[in-house]
Each structure stands twice: as C-alpha cells, then as structure tokens.
Design a protein around this motif. Structure first.
Motif, PDB file in Angstrom:
ATOM      1  N   THR A  63     -52.419  21.852  -0.863  1.00  0.00           N
ATOM      2  CA  THR A  63     -51.794  23.045  -0.791  1.00  0.00           C
ATOM      3  C   THR A  63     -50.007  22.479  -1.314  1.00  0.00           C
ATOM      4  O   THR A  63     -49.896  21.549  -1.090  1.00  0.00           O
ATOM      5  N   ARG A 121     -47.939  28.872  -5.598  1.00  0.00           N
ATOM      6  CA  ARG A 121     -47.586  30.164  -6.342  1.00  0.00           C
ATOM      7  C   ARG A 121     -47.184  29.902  -7.712  1.00  0.00           C
ATOM      8  O   ARG A 121     -47.498  30.859  -8.342  1.00  0.00           O
ATOM      9  N   ARG A 122     -46.518  28.590  -8.305  1.00  0.00           N
ATOM     10  CA  ARG A 122     -46.214  28.483  -9.532  1.00  0.00           C
ATOM     11  C   ARG A 122     -47.272  27.995 -10.387  1.00  0.00           C
ATOM     12  O   ARG A 122     -47.412  26.945 -10.380  1.00  0.00           O
ATOM     13  N   ALA A 160     -53.454  29.377  -8.395  1.00  0.00           N
ATOM     14  CA  ALA A 160     -52.154  30.359  -7.852  1.00  0.00           C
ATOM     15  C   ALA A 160     -52.624  31.181  -6.656  1.00  0.00           C
ATOM     16  O   ALA A 160     -53.516  31.997  -6.875  1.00  0.00           O
ATOM     17  N   ALA A 161     -51.751  30.777  -5.688  1.00  0.00           N
ATOM     18  CA  ALA A 161     -52.234  31.701  -4.575  1.00  0.00           C
ATOM     19  C   ALA A 161     -50.826  31.716  -3.572  1.00  0.00           C
ATOM     20  O   ALA A 161     -50.342  30.803  -3.492  1.00  0.00           O
ATOM     21  N   ASP A 162     -50.613  32.790  -2.972  1.00  0.00           N
ATOM     22  CA  ASP A 162     -49.619  32.972  -2.014  1.00  0.00           C
ATOM     23  C   ASP A 162     -50.285  32.951  -0.687  1.00  0.00           C
ATOM     24  O   ASP A 162     -50.921  33.807   0.139  1.00  0.00           O
TER      25      ASP A 162
END
Length: 263
Positions: free
Chosen positions: A14, A40-41, A64-66
């Motif tokens: 992560t 995220r990017r 991509a994940a928040d």
C-alpha cells in the motif's frame, strides 16, 4: 522458522505510488516476487508497474484505491480474490502526517489521518491475515516511525497513530507465532520522500535523513534473519534515540520531543 520467500510469491504494497512504497515494490520485484501496487494515484502506479515488468519480468498489478474509505480492506481482498491472486506478503506503508498545534489543525484532516494511518492498517491486515498465515512463507510488514516511541508535540496525532501501528504489529507477531509468517514493524526516522512535502515543513525532519533504499534494506535484513524481531528501528542513530526515549522519564522524553519538533 522457514526462510523468507520472494520467488513465486506475491506482495501487496500500500502507498506504492512513490517513496518507501515504490522502493518496497522494486526490491521485492528484483528478488522475483510479483507485486500488487495500491494507492490513489493510478497513473503513477501504472508507470511503476510497467517499469517493474520490463526490468524484472514479474507480474505487477496496479490498483487504485482510497484506503481511508470504510471497508477498503474487504474491497481490496474481494478484488484480488476475483483475479485469483493469492498474497503471501502484505506491506502496510500508506500513511501521512502533519505538523502544527492540534488545536489549529483541520478536524477533517485529523480524521483522515487516523482513518488511513490506523483504520486502514487494521482493516487491510484483518482482511488478508487469514491468507497470510495459511500461506506461512511471506511477511506482514507495517511502517511505523520513530515518532511511535514518545509523544510528539506538533505532530500529536501522527505520533499517536504510529504508536498504534507499532503496538498492533508487535501483538500480531506474538499471536501468529508458529504460522511461518514473519511479522515486523519497521520504524524509520526522516526519509527523503514526499512525506515532508505533505507535512508542509522541514521542522519535522529530526535526525539523519535516510533514503528509501536504506529503510527497505534494513527491513529486509530483519526479515531475512533466522529469527525476525517483532519490530526494528532503522538506523543506528534512530535506534539510540528511540531507546533513550524509552528509558528516560516520560516528562523528559516529552520535553525533548517538543523542542526537537519546534512545538
């Protein structure tokens, strides 16, 4: 305990779009591990993934994940299960900090920091720990900080989140003993990454500045030994400072940290 595996394994990292996360990905891929890159990017992840494929011939998957979003860990596990991806190593690196008096900080930023630095670490770890222990040939790594070893005025929330990360990881190292999984919290001091650009000041740069390669190499040395410790502080000077903070009366450690961080 069996030796740490790289070849033929998959590492989920992560905060992989830059800095320490990108370096973890490079060093694991260089040793033959497939990697799943989460941040995220997406554009940065895709660039890094392509580079790792070309250089090392491994599978590199950008996602991509928040991770600060509720249920991010379960969603990530579901996405990888759908791909048939089995994870042997999880590297919890995503996180950020800020500098300034607690009273003057944005409440929304405080909440997001706690959710990413604390909530996401617990959430993602819980989602993947059954798989990690069942595989029993990789590692669970969390990136803590020397800020975890004493209260940190002017970085009060950040230091508290890293104290949580350190405590959780050491406890999990004990709980999973005998599974073959190597569990390690690594605590660097200041590292030459974008971290301090986000913090917004160099006043938080206390101690000698390490490179991401230094920190990841220290992590690997701890993991590749015959017995992995539950935690390690990266860098001799940082180890001495952390030990001094543990041995000193709490009030003195607090005052020293406040002066160092220009609180």
């Amino acid at each position: 305990m069996p030796t740490l595996s790289y070849q033929g394994t998959c590492a989920l990292i992560t905060g992989a779009s830059s800095g320490l996360g990108a370096e973890f990905a490079r060093q694991w891929a260089e040793r033959g591990a497939d990697v799943v890159l989460v941040a995220r990017r997406l554009d940065r992840l895709e660039t890094l993934a392509e580079d790792l494929r070309k250089k090392y011939g491994v599978a590199a998957t950008p996602l991509a994940a928040d991770l600060a979003a509720p249920g991010a860990g379960a969603a990530l596990r579901e996405a990888l299960d759908a791909r048939g991806t089995i994870v042997q190593t999880l590297i919890n690196n995503a996180g950020f900090g800020s500098h300034g008096a607690f009273l003057e900080q944005d409440p929304a930023e405080i909440s997001r920091m706690i959710q990413l630095n604390v909530g996401a670490v617990a959430d993602v770890t819980r989602a993947f720990l059954p798989q990690l222990t069942a595989e029993g040939r990789g590692a669970l790594v969390t990136v803590a900080s020397t800020a975890a070893y004493q209260p940190t005025p002017a970085m009060a929330v950040y230091g508290a989140t890293k104290a949580f990360v350190l405590s959780l990881t050491e406890a999990l190292a004990y709980e999973t003993r005998g599974s073959g999984l190597r569990v390690l919290a690594v605590s660097p001091g200041p590292v030459d990454t974008e971290f301090f650009d986000v913090v917004g000041t160099r006043d938080a740069m206390v101690g000698n500045v390490a490179t991401p390669a230094d920190v990841v190499a220290a992590t690997r040395r701890a993991l590749e030994g015959r017995r992995t410790p539950p935690s390690v502080v990266a860098g001799l000077g940082n180890r001495l400072s952390a030990r001094a903070a543990q041995l000193a009366p709490r009030r003195l450690a607090l005052a020293a940290a406040g002066r160092a961080l220009k609180a």
